[in-house]
Design a protein around this motif. Sequence first.
Motif, PDB file in Angstrom:
ATOM      1  N   ASN A   1       3.071   9.376   4.087  1.00  0.00           N
ATOM      2  CA  ASN A   1       1.877   9.091   3.286  1.00  0.00           C
ATOM      3  C   ASN A   1       1.995   7.896   2.360  1.00  0.00           C
ATOM      4  OD1 ASN A   1       0.151  11.612   3.869  1.00  0.00           O
ATOM      5  ND2 ASN A   1       2.168  12.430   3.406  1.00  0.00           N
ATOM      6  N   CYS A   2       3.182   7.436   2.078  1.00  0.00           N
ATOM      7  CA  CYS A   2       3.349   6.422   1.036  1.00  0.00           C
ATOM      8  C   CYS A   2       4.037   5.161   1.559  1.00  0.00           C
ATOM      9  CB  CYS A   2       4.170   6.974  -0.118  1.00  0.00           C
ATOM     10  SG  CYS A   2       3.880   8.721  -0.459  1.00  0.00           S
TER      11      CYS A   2
ATOM     12  N   PHE B   1       2.324  -4.134  -4.213  1.00  0.00           N
ATOM     13  CA  PHE B   1       2.662  -2.706  -4.119  1.00  0.00           C
ATOM     14  C   PHE B   1       3.958  -2.468  -4.907  1.00  0.00           C
ATOM     15  CE2 PHE B   1       0.445  -3.676  -0.090  1.00  0.00           C
ATOM     16  CZ  PHE B   1      -0.683  -2.908  -0.324  1.00  0.00           C
TER      17      PHE B   1
ATOM     18  N   ILE C   1       4.025  10.425 -12.793  1.00  0.00           N
ATOM     19  CA  ILE C   1       4.084  10.244 -11.330  1.00  0.00           C
ATOM     20  C   ILE C   1       3.081  11.186 -10.654  1.00  0.00           C
ATOM     21  CG2 ILE C   1       5.552  10.442  -9.289  1.00  0.00           C
ATOM     22  CD1 ILE C   1       7.929   9.645 -11.020  1.00  0.00           C
TER      23      ILE C   1
ATOM     24  N   ASN D   1      -5.935   2.293 -10.770  1.00  0.00           N
ATOM     25  CA  ASN D   1      -6.639   1.045 -10.498  1.00  0.00           C
ATOM     26  C   ASN D   1      -6.337   0.086 -11.634  1.00  0.00           C
ATOM     27  OD1 ASN D   1      -8.314  -0.929  -9.570  1.00  0.00           O
ATOM     28  ND2 ASN D   1     -10.209   0.200  -9.812  1.00  0.00           N
ATOM     29  N   GLY D   2      -5.353  -0.788 -11.407  1.00  0.00           N
ATOM     30  CA  GLY D   2      -4.956  -1.760 -12.423  1.00  0.00           C
ATOM     31  C   GLY D   2      -5.864  -2.972 -12.364  1.00  0.00           C
TER      32      GLY D   2
ATOM     33  N   LEU E   1       5.190  -7.891  -9.560  1.00  0.00           N
ATOM     34  CA  LEU E   1       4.310  -7.275  -8.568  1.00  0.00           C
ATOM     35  C   LEU E   1       3.812  -8.349  -7.601  1.00  0.00           C
ATOM     36  CD1 LEU E   1       3.254  -4.441  -8.155  1.00  0.00           C
ATOM     37  CD2 LEU E   1       1.453  -4.905  -9.823  1.00  0.00           C
TER      38      LEU E   1
END
Length: 314
Positions: free
Chosen positions: A143-144, A158, A175, A184-185, A255
């Motif tokens: 899932n990740c 990410f 977490i 949502n950054g 990032l």
Amino acid sequence: MNDFVSGFWGYYIGTISVLGIVFCLWLLWVQRKYLGKATLKVDDTGHVWDGNLRELNHPVPRWWTIMFVGCCAFGVIYLILYPGLGTWPGLLGTNSRVEVKQEQEAQEAAVAPIYAKYAKMSIPEIAADPAARVIGQRLFLNNCAQCHGSDAKGAPSFPNLIEGDSIYGRDPEAIIATITAGRNGIMPPFKGAIDAKTAGDIAQYVRSMSGLAADQIRIVNGKREYMNTCAACHGPEGKGNKALGAPNLTDDVWLYGSSEATIVEGILNGRNNRMPAQAGILTPEQIRMVAAFVWSLSGGKDVTSSVLNSAAPK
Ligand code: HEC
Ligand code: HEC
């Protein structure tokens, strides 16, 4: 049942199926004088080729007739038992959606006792359990990993979940909240307010905060502009703000990247980064398992969490 919004295509296909069977039986009926009569006089069609090759008209064998009628009967019985006629589910009421749901429920019931055992344990306890780690890792890979990488070290935009400090925090609650509701950054674009040259100066200052090579003259102007425009979110010391999702700019963990061009691009165009909520995809029990796995990857602690948590508004 069918997967279409209206029943039209279901009836369309059902009608063709029924007409097909009726046609086959009609064909057999009009040809019945040839059926099963082994003694029927063989018709000669009168066609002759190559001197003596005559075309005959033999009756079809009995086994063929039985098979033909059998196929039609099978079709009719199938349409009565199973879905095939429009939206009618058939006498057995089966459809693949119901079957998949039943299988899922059986699967969930089978694994429920396993998760029940962990429901009473804290995240550090789950993380210390080798069997739970395997479950957490599998959930992560399924899932990740497509976004965070199978090594959890991330990719541009990410986040790296192991190294450096995190945007939103590495304590178990943070977490779990991230995974459950998503994040949502958003950094607003400063295109109108800041020109490209000033943005370059700020970028030099941002680089200097992480100890990267920077133009010592330009960072003077850059620092002044940073304090005016950026400190509100990233903090006067650049340590970030977990509540806003504003990253720490002093840890040389990026990032997007540390080049002047990348930082300028972010300043001028802003950033909008979304982690999708997993609440509808994973059960709360599964979220705890994968959270424990992620928490254990970073050694269960945030590198500078004490500094950041005291800086972030609660
Ligand atoms: C579609 C891509 C995508 C998927 C799938 C995804 N994530 Fe994320 N994740 C992101 C993005 C993008 C961010 C950063 C969000 C931001 O900057 O506001 C993020 C942020 C996070 C963070 C916070 C990182 C930090 O530095 O604080 C954690 C923890 C996390 N994800 C864990 C997970 C886990 C566990 C899963 C699987 C259950 C998962 N993510 C699935 C894209 C994804
Ligand atoms: C309204 C709050 C806000 C303001 C003001 C703001 N930022 Fe940000 N900034 C953010 C957020 C939130 C992110 C994270 C975006 C994401 O999750 O992708 C971010 C990301 C960044 C990044 C990317 C960090 C990395 O790891 O790659 C840099 C660099 C950055 N900001 C610099 C600045 C500078 C320089 C200014 C001033 C011109 C500024 N920011 C103003 C909120 C803000």
